[in-house]
Structures are given as C-alpha cells and as structure tokens.
Design a protein around this motif. Structure first.
Motif, short mmCIF file in Angstrom:
data_model
loop_
_atom_site.label_atom_id
_atom_site.label_comp_id
_atom_site.label_asym_id
_atom_site.label_seq_id
_atom_site.Cartn_x
_atom_site.Cartn_y
_atom_site.Cartn_z
N ILE A 61 1.23 -1.53 13.29
CA ILE A 61 1.47 -0.48 12.30
C ILE A 61 0.14 0.23 12.04
O ILE A 61 -0.88 -0.43 11.85
N LEU A 75 10.98 4.16 4.24
CA LEU A 75 9.94 3.81 5.21
C LEU A 75 9.01 2.73 4.63
O LEU A 75 8.55 1.85 5.36
N ASP A 103 3.73 0.84 16.93
CA ASP A 103 5.18 0.79 16.78
C ASP A 103 5.64 1.61 15.58
O ASP A 103 6.76 2.12 15.56
N LEU A 104 4.79 1.71 14.57
CA LEU A 104 5.12 2.48 13.37
C LEU A 104 3.87 3.18 12.87
O LEU A 104 2.84 2.55 12.66
N GLN A 132 10.86 -0.41 5.10
CA GLN A 132 10.79 -0.87 6.49
C GLN A 132 9.45 -1.52 6.77
O GLN A 132 9.39 -2.60 7.40
N MET A 133 8.36 -0.90 6.31
CA MET A 133 7.02 -1.45 6.51
C MET A 133 6.89 -2.81 5.83
O MET A 133 6.38 -3.77 6.43
#
Length: 433
Positions: free
Chosen positions: A181, A235, A195-196, A238-239
C-alpha cells in the motif's frame, strides 16, 4: 583488485553486499543502485579535494594542513556562539568527537536530522516506538505500507533487499506473498507498483490517520473527512481491513509524513495507530532515512546526552528545544557567529535567507568535493570517505549498528580518517583555550 562485502555509505539502507573492482584506475561497483554508484565514483573523481584551502582576498588557496587546522581552531575559539553541523556521511566515531568539541566550546551541535526526519524523531519520543529490523520485515512481513515516501526511486534496494521483492522465511514467494500500500498525494513509481494507492490530498495525513483510528474503534468518521482528505470512507475501510488481517504489517514513513502539516504529531498518531493494530495482528513502524548515517548521530547524541539532535551547550550542559536550537532557526535568527559544516552541503539544504547568512559569517567545511558550502567557506578541510578509506560504524535506517572496514587507505598523509581530523582539531582548540 577485487573486494566484496563492502558497506555502501550512500543511504540509510547501508547495503553490505557491494562488490568493488578496480580496472585501469577506474572503479566499478556491483550489487549497487544508482544512488550508491555515484558515491563510489567519488573515490576516483577528478573533482576530489586533495588539499586544505583557506580563503585569501576572496579566493580559496591551497595551504599546509597545520595552517588550515590553526585557522579553523582560531575561528571556533574566537566565536561567541559557534554551530557544528554534523553530516550523515561520516561515522559514529566522528559524530562523538564532534559532540565533545561542541561541549568543550559551549557550542550548538546539530545534524541532518533537523532538515529531514527531525519531526519523526520527536513524534517517536512522544509515543514510543513499536519497531522491527529490516530482516524481520523480510522474513515475516506480508503487508508493507509506504507512507510519504517513494523508495523505488530514492532507496531502490530497500524494496529489493528487505521490503517487497526478497524471499523470506515465511514469505518464500517474495512479492507474491506480500501486499503493498502506498499513501502519497502524488503518483510515483512506488505507487504504480503497489496493490493499493491511497492518493490523499496534501497536508491531510493527520486527518486520514484519525479516520483510520475512528474506524478501528468501530465508529464512522464525520462525513467531512472525505472532503478534507479526498479519500472516500469505503477506501479507508478497505485499507484498514488489509492492515487488520495481515500476519505481519509494517509502515515505512518518509519525510512526506513528517513534513506535512502536523509535523511530529503525524508520526505520533501513526504510531498510536500501530499500537492499536497490535491488538489484532503484528504491526510495526519505521523511518526510511535517505541519508546514510543520519540515524547514527541520533543514537550517539542520545546515548551521550539524552537528546537526538539540536543540542545547545552554551550553559555548560546540554539543552534541547527544536525550533530554537536547530540549525535553520539559529541561522534565521542570526543567533550563531561561526559554523563548522562536517560531511554535508549545508548551504544547498537550507532556505535562501539562512544560506545568505552563512556566507556572511566565518565558515569551515569538511567535505570530499567542491559544493556551494565550500565556495562560501573560509577554511576547507578535505574529507576521507568513510566505508572506503577508513573503518568505523554506521547505523542502518532500522537503528541496527553496522561496522564497516575500508578497502583502501586514506588518500592523505596528514589524516587517516574524519575522526582523526576532528581529534587533531580538538588538540588545537585545547591549546588555544
């Protein structure tokens, strides 16, 4: 000539697997990134400083070594409030002598930390530290968060040796066993490889971490946080889910976090987030230090005097107050009357008004090659290149001590190392007081 297992003195990764070969007077280094390669090339560079210089009638001219040391000692002894600025390309042993000189003179002693990750050091003082070595991240880490940093360009081998690509004991498939991330307002090579990418608005780090903590406590953040950070709540969720459900996670922060509005409070609240994540999994936080031994000065100064940077010895004992005894503030307030810059290009790193004042007061510089600081200096002492021409100790970015051995002798007959140079200068100073 061929040498192996050489320590690279370029950045905080302090890679210890460098191979060096000399061919026809040129140096070739292997297992090295572009940042380190430039450092090794300095060894045989035609721009390398070979002799001491003193300014006469506005021009720097070669002099004898003792004459340069005498002049430097005169400047420091005559100053009412000198500043010693310790760079990060020099050993811990050199840092120690510099600190002792500063204490003896009643000077201020500061380092590169004040211009980079100083707020990170202050934030960790406030919150404590849940850390890990880079080796633990390599062997255990299955989630890596890069916050306010772009290591793929600034510190390439951190990702290839420790963070993302290598195969560890519990991460045998390397990158395929890891999730990456990146939290950064900009699109970078690191964010593209992640990936993010959490692309928050500039200067909203504190609010984003606050939102993550709110979600971690089972509550919904105020809707205004989406407008402030530019990150939708889903988001953030999600993180946070990725962070809570990993086996071993790490946040690697850069100056993007500590220089954002909030400064050291950003790092403090980030560490508080890490502490609470440890109720669910194993999680750590570390600082990606872009300068080689900047962590070393923090370790040495803290061990000797209890403070990591910006130490003022004017009253005969160490005082610490960032914003008052730190380099930019002292120069901006014209609160020092002589400066000794050791192993860094200070003039090129401070704001214009500070650089202008540096050119007005007596300035001593110890460095390996011409730079703006040398041009403005009254005395220039040629530096030995640590990890190549002398032995000593560096601290890696994760505060692991690394001892380095040289593969060449000092280029000078008059000094064996930068530590030796400062010891000789200290003798001159003591003779004059």
């Amino acid at each position: 000539m061929f040498f192996k297992n050489i320590i690279c003195p370029a950045c905080g990764a302090a890679c210890d697997d460098i191979q060096v070969e000399f061919k026809n007077g040129a140096i070739e280094a292997k297992n090295i990134c572009k940042v380190g390669n430039a450092r090794f090339k300095a060894l045989t560079s035609s721009r390398r400083l070979k002799q001491p210089l003193i300014k006469f009638e506005g021009k720097l001219k070669p002099v004898l070594w003792d004459e340069a040391l005498e002049k430097a000692a005169d400047i420091l002894v005559s100053a009412k409030r000198p500043l010693l600025f310790m760079g990060s390309d020099i050993s811990c042993e050199t840092h120690e002598i510099g600190l002792r000189i500063g204490e003896y003179l009643g000077a201020v002693v500061d380092s590169n930390t004040t211009l980079g990750n100083g707020p990170a050091a202050m934030g960790l003082q406030e919150s404590g530290k849940t850390g890990a070595t880079e080796g633990q991240k390599k062997n255990r880490g299955d989630l890596v968060v890069y916050w306010g940093t772009n290591p793929l360009e600034s510190m390439p081998r951190q990702m290839s040796r420790y963070g993302v690509f290598p195969r560890g004991y519990w991460t045998r498939r390397g990158i395929f066993d890891r999730t990456v991330i990146t939290v950064d307002p900009r699109k970078t090579l690191t964010s593209e490889a992640s990936d993010l990418h959490v692309q928050l608005k500039p200067n909203s780090d504190y609010e984003l971490i606050s939102g993550l903590l709110t979600l971690l406590h089972g509550k919904t953040p105020h809707p205004s946080i989406e407008e402030v950070t530019g990150i939708p709540t889903f988001l953030m969720e999600q993180m946070l889910y990725m962070m809570k459900n990993c086996n071993f996670g790490s946040i690697s922060v850069g100056v993007g976090l500590s220089s954002s509005i909030g400064k050291h409070r950003n790092v403090e609240i980030a560490m508080n987030l890490v502490k609470e994540l440890n109720n669910y999994t194993k999680f750590t936080l570390g600082v990606l230090r872009s300068h080689c031994n900047v962590a070393g000065f923090n370790q040495v100064a803290s061990g000797m005097y209890g403070y990591p940077f910006g130490l003022d010895f004017m009253k005969g004992y160490p005082r610490y107050n960032p914003g008052e005894f730190t380099t930019v503030d002292l120069l901006r307030e014209r609160d020092v009357d002589a400066v000794f810059v050791i192993g860094t290009d200070l003039l090129n790193e401070v704001p214009a008004d500070c650089a202008a004042y540096l050119s007005e007061i007596p300035l001593i510089c110890l460095d390996i090659a011409p730079c703006p600081t040398i041009i403005a200096s009254d005395v220039v002492l040629p530096a030995v290149i640590d990890a190549m021409e002398c032995d000593g100790t560096f601290y890696r970015l994760d505060d692991v001590a690394v001892h380095f051995e040289p593969f060449m002798d000092s280029s000078f007959e008059f000094t064996k190392s930068n530590e030796d140079t400062l010891k000789q200068l200290f003798v001159k100073i003591k003779e004059k007081i």
